[in-house]
Design a protein around this motif. Structure first.
Motif, PDB file in Angstrom:
ATOM      1  N   THR A 461       0.843  -1.199   0.000  1.00  0.00           N
ATOM      2  CA  THR A 461       0.000   0.000   0.000  1.00  0.00           C
ATOM      3  C   THR A 461       0.880   1.252   0.000  1.00  0.00           C
ATOM      4  O   THR A 461       0.639   2.195  -0.750  1.00  0.00           O
ATOM      5  N   GLY A 462       1.913   1.242   0.831  1.00  0.00           N
ATOM      6  CA  GLY A 462       2.812   2.388   0.891  1.00  0.00           C
ATOM      7  C   GLY A 462       3.518   2.628  -0.441  1.00  0.00           C
ATOM      8  O   GLY A 462       3.675   3.766  -0.880  1.00  0.00           O
ATOM      9  N   PHE A 463       3.906   1.538  -1.067  1.00  0.00           N
ATOM     10  CA  PHE A 463       4.586   1.650  -2.366  1.00  0.00           C
ATOM     11  C   PHE A 463       3.680   2.343  -3.388  1.00  0.00           C
ATOM     12  O   PHE A 463       4.095   3.270  -4.081  1.00  0.00           O
ATOM     13  N   ARG A 511       3.240  -7.435 -11.731  1.00  0.00           N
ATOM     14  CA  ARG A 511       3.493  -6.298 -12.606  1.00  0.00           C
ATOM     15  C   ARG A 511       3.842  -5.052 -11.781  1.00  0.00           C
ATOM     16  O   ARG A 511       4.201  -4.022 -12.327  1.00  0.00           O
ATOM     17  N   PHE A 512       3.712  -5.162 -10.450  1.00  0.00           N
ATOM     18  CA  PHE A 512       4.074  -4.033  -9.594  1.00  0.00           C
ATOM     19  C   PHE A 512       5.532  -4.108  -9.155  1.00  0.00           C
ATOM     20  O   PHE A 512       5.948  -3.373  -8.275  1.00  0.00           O
ATOM     21  N   ILE A 516      10.087  -2.292 -12.467  1.00  0.00           N
ATOM     22  CA  ILE A 516       9.278  -2.054 -13.663  1.00  0.00           C
ATOM     23  C   ILE A 516       8.221  -0.983 -13.399  1.00  0.00           C
ATOM     24  O   ILE A 516       8.086  -0.017 -14.150  1.00  0.00           O
ATOM     25  N   TYR A 517       7.505  -1.149 -12.287  1.00  0.00           N
ATOM     26  CA  TYR A 517       6.368  -0.274 -12.031  1.00  0.00           C
ATOM     27  C   TYR A 517       6.810   1.124 -11.579  1.00  0.00           C
ATOM     28  O   TYR A 517       6.198   2.130 -11.951  1.00  0.00           O
TER      29      TYR A 517
END
Ligand SMILES: O=c1ccn([C@@H]2O[C@H](COP(=O)(O)OP(=O)(O)O[C@H]3O[C@H](CO)[C@@H](O)[C@H](O)[C@H]3O)[C@@H](O)[C@H]2O)c(=O)[nH]1
Ligand SMILES: [Mn+2]
Length: 752
Positions: A461-463, A511-512, A516-517
């Motif tokens: 969530t923080g990310f 994908r997170f 990459i994200y």
């Protein structure tokens, strides 16, 4: 608007740690140069070797992965800052915003109700206007004991809160206060009335505890015909308010709002663990108090200093960055850490309070803020609930994100006090919001609020908040603002570690994945690197440490050199990297004022975790990815076992843990002993020690650091030793590994 009205005096200041930065960057430069030459050496010899290529490639891969981890980790050593706040400069109380406190509990056996209520009481007693403070407890177990506990806590609070306010008590968790070692008692200013009243309150505290224990015993006696279970129960929302005749009158004591919430749980519905519980609290609280700020606490994390809310407000009130500030994170510190913390349960490297060298979260704070750490943070409601709700979007779309409740949607638009508490149907609405079907076909947990994607809901969530451009700050004052119950057994440590590893690996494989994200969301390079390091830990540490713990040893036994000869200049490169990493760590421990023992403990627990929970967590995440396994959240045990505690205090590792955890440790130790002995005998016969010295040193290092494992197999007689059957099993594993490994080596050598 921003910056146009600078406050006369700052509410907070930021200190940049130039000396640590200088040390870190110089060390990084040196170490990086050495790593580059190591990789050059490996790469250039790759095609000219005559030895079996397989082990050579494996150690090269391990070295490369560790180097990558080290490089990513430099991100949060790059710019270290720490902060100071001046709450006395805050505006008057009537201008302070409301705060909703969220406390989560799940299992009254692993999380004793008396302790959970102590957390509740400490939150109710925060030094903040009581009409602006609202405390919510989420009971995922749906247990009548916990509800009963809340009622008892309320009754006790009617006495406890006035007492704390009148005498300006610092420790407002009653268990800690009456536990003795408190500065509140040593103040010379304390009057005889204080001690008289303390005695009186202590009696009430004892009655409160007894009432809870009695309720628990009664339920054990009569509670066999349970209609609801922890996994299957309806939603209960109850505002706790009651003014027994013998307590102070209602108008004499201002009390914060206290609400008990047990969300509905059905076996047919995934409940998403703590993140699911927090989202229910978000909805229910939106209806009842809708405060713009939330404080999230684990049930064992009591408020150790009542001023934390005001301290956090110092940031939220700063016009220069309040609009982008998502949350203020305080460290997780623990009241029961031993001096000889063998399991590093204080997680020193992240949270320790160090005036000289600041730790990982201070490093993240120098980028755009620390990682969300599950508990002890003040977060802006808007940061969680907006972002997925750009302005001007139509109602249908808002409903597809947040579900059909008009009351909830209204709360999103109006952040002012929206107290529905007096409305007659509010409890009915609240129950609907806490029902398990409410989130069906909505974006809860997927895009909105606390996210379900990972078992480390906090990190993830923080990310995403950081990706959306929110920033966070870290505040680590000398007096711990919150104190929790630290882990005191190896098994608990590794069970928790497996969950964390699975959660991080889930992010890494999705994908997170930060590398990459992050760039897609225009996150800065350093912040991306920091997050990448955290989510790579399980996969990269488990693979590389397993490699280092077995492959050079197998080759040592078979007389196959993997490192340069002693006379080669590259030998010094390897030696330098090894020593430079160890000494940097040692330097960080010593400047933290800790003994060398702490350094050894941290090295050892790093190796232990890498070969056990980091591996299992990674496998968990892979299986989940393949659809072979569902996520599970085993709560950490918060009950302290006497015997276990004694061992922990003495700094003795307790190996009464699952065989799944102990067998790999014992196997690696046996493999290292066997290879070292066999290898040295072989070296003496053949006389090729110059080629094998690197491997000998590596094995020696592993064995010296992990002597405790060997001791637990052959010397110890107490209950915490490694049981004989696990040792025998490990011997079998070692024999299989060494013999099959040798055959493969010989065969691949012949193939060359
Ligand atoms: O289904 C669940 C499981 C857990 N919890 C609560 O979540 C909190 C954290 O659980 P705990 O068993 O203490 O796990 P830890 O590993 O000690 O917690 C760390 O790791 C978690 C993520 O894995 C974070 O959420 C926590 O804040 C962080 O302290 C506790 O209050 C639990 O009661 C629930 O409410 N529902
Ligand atoms: Mn915990």
């Amino acid at each position: 608007m921003e910056n146009s009205l600078p406050l006369p005096l700052p509410l907070h200041t930021c200190h940049v740690h130039s000396f640590s930065i200088l040390v870190n960057r110089s060390h990084a430069l040196l170490h990086f140069t050495a790593l580059a030459s190591l990789i050059f050496y490996r790469a250039s010899f790759l095609f000219t070797r005559t030895n079996p290529i397989l082990p050579w490639l494996l150690v090269f891969a391990a070295e490369f992965l560790l180097s990558l981890m080290w490089t990513l980790g430099q991100a949060y050593r790059w710019r270290l800052v720490s902060r100071t706040v001046y709450p006395e400069r805050l505006p008057s109380d009537d201008k302070l915003p409301g705060i909703d406190v969220f406390i989560c509990t799940v299992d009254p056996d692993k999380e004793p109700t008396v302790d959970v209520m102590n957390t509740v009481l400490s939150a109710m007693a925060l030094d903040y206007p009581p009409e602006k403070l609202h405390v919510y407890l989420s009971d995922d177990g749906g247990s009548p004991i916990t509800l009963q506990g809340m009622k008892e806590a309320w009754r006790f609070a009617l006495w406890w809160l006035p007492f704390c306010r009148r005498y300006d008590v610092k420790t407002r968790c009653p268990k800690a206060f009456f536990g003795g070692s408190d500065e509140d008692l040593h103040q010379d200013l304390r009057s005889p009335e204080f001690f008289k009243e303390r005695k009186n309150i202590k009696e009430k505290y004892e009655n409160f505890k007894e009432a809870i224990i009695r309720a628990k015993e009664d339920s054990n006696l009569y509670g066999n015909a349970k209609s609801s279970t922890p996994r299957d129960h309806p939603s209960v929302v109850e505002v706790i308010e009651e003014h027994p005749e013998d307590s102070p009158q209602e108008n004499q004591v201002k009390m914060p709002l206290l609400v008990y919430v047990a969300r509905e749980k059905r076996p047919s519905h995934p409940h998403h663990f703590k993140a699911g519980a927090l989202n229910v609290l978000l909805r229910v609280s939106a209806l009842l108090s809708n405060s713009p700020y939330l404080l999230v606490l684990d049930c064992d994390m009591y408020c150790n200093d009542p001023t934390s809310a005001r301290q956090a407000m110092c940031f939220h009130f700063d016009p220069t960055f309040s609009s982008s500030l998502g949350f203020v994170q305080f460290p997780q510190r623990f009241h029961n850490n031993s001096q000889k913390d063998v399991y590093d349960s204080e997680i020193r490297y992240i949270f320790s309070f160090i005036p000289l060298i600041q730790m990982a979260w201070n490093g993240f704070d120098g980028l755009r803020g620390p990682i969300l750490s599950g508990s002890n943070f003040y977060i802006k409601r808007k940061a969680l609930c907006s972002g997925s709700r750009p302005e001007g979007i139509n109602l249908e779309e808002v409903k597809s994100t947040f579900g059909p409740s008009n009351e909830f949607i209204k709360s999103l638009q109006d952040h002012k006090h929206n107290l529905m508490i007096n409305e007659r149907n509010s409890m009915e609405v609240a129950k609907v919001l806490a029902s398990c079907a409410y989130e069906d076909e909505t974006k809860w947990g997927e895009k909105a609020c606390f996210l379900y994607h990972s078992l480390v809901e906090d990190v993830f969530t923080g990310f995403t908040l950081h990706c959306k451009g929110w920033r966070s700050v870290y505040l680590n004052p000398r007096r711990p603002q919150f104190l929790g119950t630290g882990i005191t057994s190896l098994n608990d440590r590794l069970v928790q570690g497996t969950r964390w590893a699975a959660g991080c690996a889930e992010i890494c494989f999705s994908r997170f994945s930060p590398l990459i994200y992050g760039p897609q969301q225009r996150m800065s390079l350093l912040q991306t690197m920091g997050y990448a390091e955290v989510t790579f830990i399980p996969l990269l540490y488990s693979t590389s440490v397993w490699c280092f713990a077995t492959i050079p040893q197998l080759c040592l036994l078979n007389g196959i050199p993997l490192y340069p000869e002693v006379s080669s200049p590259y030998f010094s490169v390897f030696l330098f990297i090894f020593l430079s990493a160890l000494f940097k760590h040692l330097y960080e421990v010593l400047t933290d004022g800790r003994p060398i023992r702490t350094w050894r403990n941290e090295q050892r627990i790093w190796m232990i975790q890498s070969v056990t929970c980091q591996l299992y967590g990674t496998l968990d995440a892979v299986m989940k990815l393949l659809g072979l396994r569902e996520a599970s959240f085993m709560p950490t045990n918060k009950v302290m076992d006497g015997e276990q505690m004694t061992r922990y205090e003495k700094g003795v590792i307790d190996f009464q843990a699952s065989t799944m955890f102990v067998a790999p440790l014992a196997t690696i130790a046996i493999v290292n002993v066997a290879s070292l002995v066999g290898g040295i005998i072989r070296m003496v016969i053949v006389g090729d020690w110059r080629r094998m010295l690197g491997q000998v040193l590596l094995s020696c290092y592993i064995l010296v650091m992990n002597y405790a494992i060997i001791e637990a197999m052959v010397i110890r007689k107490d209950k915490g030793r490694i049981p004989l059957n696990v040792t025998l099993l490990s011997v079998a594993f070692s024999v299989i590994f060494l013999s099959f490994g040798s055959i493969i080596l010989i065969m691949s050598e012949m193939a060359f």
